[in-house]
Design a protein around this motif. Sequence first.
Motif, PDB file in Angstrom:
ATOM      1  N   UNK A   1       0.875  -1.165   0.000  1.00 32.48           N
ATOM      2  CA  UNK A   1       0.000   0.000   0.000  1.00 32.48           C
ATOM      3  C   UNK A   1       0.918   1.222   0.000  1.00 32.48           C
ATOM      4  N   UNK A   2       1.111   1.866  -1.153  1.00 35.29           N
ATOM      5  CA  UNK A   2       2.046   2.997  -1.225  1.00 35.29           C
ATOM      6  C   UNK A   2       1.714   4.136  -0.255  1.00 35.29           C
ATOM      7  N   UNK A   3       0.447   4.282   0.125  1.00 33.99           N
ATOM      8  CA  UNK A   3       0.053   5.378   1.021  1.00 33.99           C
ATOM      9  C   UNK A   3       0.575   5.182   2.436  1.00 33.99           C
ATOM     10  N   UNK A   4       0.725   3.919   2.861  1.00 38.57           N
ATOM     11  CA  UNK A   4       1.149   3.647   4.236  1.00 38.57           C
ATOM     12  C   UNK A   4       2.551   3.048   4.313  1.00 38.57           C
ATOM     13  N   UNK A   5       3.035   2.517   3.203  1.00 34.00           N
ATOM     14  CA  UNK A   5       4.313   1.812   3.216  1.00 34.00           C
ATOM     15  C   UNK A   5       4.185   0.393   3.731  1.00 34.00           C
ATOM     16  N   UNK A   6       2.978  -0.009   4.122  1.00 32.31           N
ATOM     17  CA  UNK A   6       2.754  -1.354   4.636  1.00 32.31           C
ATOM     18  C   UNK A   6       2.262  -2.295   3.556  1.00 32.31           C
ATOM     19  N   UNK A   7       1.963  -3.501   3.974  1.00 40.84           N
ATOM     20  CA  UNK A   7       1.447  -4.527   3.074  1.00 40.84           C
ATOM     21  C   UNK A   7       0.001  -4.837   3.463  1.00 40.84           C
ATOM     22  N   UNK A   8      -0.812  -5.185   2.487  1.00 45.80           N
ATOM     23  CA  UNK A   8      -2.197  -5.589   2.720  1.00 45.80           C
ATOM     24  C   UNK A   8      -2.398  -6.931   2.038  1.00 45.80           C
ATOM     25  N   UNK A   9      -2.986  -7.873   2.779  1.00 46.99           N
ATOM     26  CA  UNK A   9      -3.250  -9.193   2.211  1.00 46.99           C
ATOM     27  C   UNK A   9      -4.752  -9.438   2.174  1.00 46.99           C
TER      28      UNK A   9
END
Length: 182
Positions: free
Chosen positions: A21-29
Amino acid sequence: MAIESTMIELGTPAPSFTLPNPATGGMVSLEDLTGPALVVTFICNHCPYVQHVAAGLAALGRDFAERGVAMVAISSNDVVTYPQDGPEQMVAEARRHGWTFPYLYDESQDVARAFSAACTPDTFVFDGERRLVYRGQLDDSRPKNDQPVTGADVRAAVAAVLGGRQVGADQRPSIGCGIKWR
């Protein structure tokens, strides 16, 4: 040239994925997207069909969140050929339109292939067991046809899932720009 949705078989399980998720820098599964229904829509920044429905996507995201329905958008376009669809531009586009759902980046294009996504926008609705109950258009609106963007087809599918009813079989393919494959 406009491309239509592939219209894969209803009942197909949601393909598993984990994307940035480019907005948070995290990953979403897939497993992170909980709720009684899941809406997955393949979009991109530059497509005029997506631009046409951008405010409608924002409204769907807000309305579904209020009902506990998970929604996510995925961009799978080749950013070498279409740099305007890159991650930094995705963040700006989501802010510009007020999208409250995660807008994920599928750099490998593997997730688009797993979903048989063909165009932008291309929308899939899954039930609580993450089985496909709807695929195709948001509604009858297209650029230049003077139909309002309501998301009626997707809203009806989600309402059926939430109401424990079967989603109607009259499902029309989406139409939009083809995904920009490498």
